[in-house]
Design a protein around this motif. Structure first.
Motif, short mmCIF file in Angstrom:
data_model
loop_
_atom_site.label_atom_id
_atom_site.label_comp_id
_atom_site.label_asym_id
_atom_site.label_seq_id
_atom_site.Cartn_x
_atom_site.Cartn_y
_atom_site.Cartn_z
N ALA A 194 -7.30 25.11 -2.64
CA ALA A 194 -6.40 24.35 -1.76
C ALA A 194 -7.15 24.01 -0.48
N THR B 183 -3.87 14.43 -2.35
CA THR B 183 -2.41 14.28 -2.21
C THR B 183 -2.04 13.31 -1.08
N GLN C 180 2.56 17.37 -7.88
CA GLN C 180 1.29 18.08 -7.59
C GLN C 180 1.26 19.43 -8.32
N ILE D 269 -0.94 22.30 0.93
CA ILE D 269 -1.30 22.78 -0.41
C ILE D 269 -1.31 24.31 -0.45
#
Ligand code: DC
Length: 234
Positions: free
Chosen positions: A12, A39, A125, A141
């Protein structure tokens, strides 16, 4: 935890805008054979759709109108071997070029603070990273999308350095850009990303900080290799 160095994990990467998160994430994914998911591109794609379909009119972001457009927006990624990353499509239309304009950048913070937008994109996601083996970059994230990510990195860099990088990137693409406008956008997006009520940008408690203000890409990769080695040997 499986102590196999080949096991697939979730990486992440969160942090401020324009600090090279995508470049870094893309390089890591290529190295590990992981899927890279940007993202921010998803929030930009929704913003573009809103601009083109009446969700943002005359500079006014209409939250209700955007929420009612959400069901019509189908986002997909297709791997582009030339770029070594996936291009983003909205309802089958290639929008990779159109989502990086200053106009989209100016509205994306407002669009990404709409709860229903986040719910839709976060679910997508999580689905994409379900099998692990992903490097995902964004703002939430490590805190919201994959709080169980095995490796969390919080990236940052000086705002002027970030604006300069963004300026050069846009200029190289032939865009007519103004440094002051970009710096202003970088600073206001930091503020908006960190102060919004839903899923604000913040460092997860277990994230490692990477300030790359004066680091080359090679130095960042060296730093990353050491962190990965440590995580995989746990
Ligand atoms: O990474 P980027 O600058 O392309 O992201 C665009 C915007 O989208 C950013 O201003 C904040 C928002 N965003 C978000 O809210 N959550 C994410 N996971 C990724 C991006």
């Amino acid at each position: 935890m499986e102590s196999n160095k080949k096991r697939k994990i979730v990486i992440a990467i969160d942090g401020h805008s324009s600090c090279g998160k995508s470049t870094f994430a893309k390089a890591i994914a290529a190295r590990l054979g992981y899927i890279f998911i940007d993202t921010g591109a998803m929030y930009r794609a929704v913003t573009l759709y809103a601009l083109e379909n009446g969700g943002i009119v005359g500079g006014i972001v209409n939250d209700d109108a955007i929420v009612s457009l959400l069901d019509q927006i189908e986002i997909s990624f297709r791997f582009n071997p030339t770029r070594g990353a996936s291009d983003i499509y909205v309802n089958g239309e290639f929008v990779e070029g159109k989502i990086r304009t200053i106009e989209v950048s100016n509205f994306v913070s407002a669009v990404s603070s709409i709860a229903a937008v986040r719910t839709k994109l976060v679910a997508m996601q999580q689905q994409m990273g379900k099998k692990r083996g992903v490097v995902m970059d964004g703002r939430d994230i490590g805190t919201v999308v994959f709080p169980d990510a095995e490796l969390k990195i919080y990236m940052t860099a000086d705002a002027t350095v970030r604006a300069q990088r963004r300026y050069e990137e846009l200029k190289a693409k032939g865009d007519d850009v103004n440094f002051e406008e970009i710096l202003e956008n970088v600073i206001s997006r930091d503020k908006a990303d960190m102060s919004r009520t839903i899923s604000p940008l913040r460092k997860a408690d277990d994230a490692l900080v990477l300030d790359n203000s004066s680091m080359t890409v090679e130095q960042q990769m060296e730093w990353f290799d050491a962190q990965l080695e440590r995580v995989l040997s746990l």
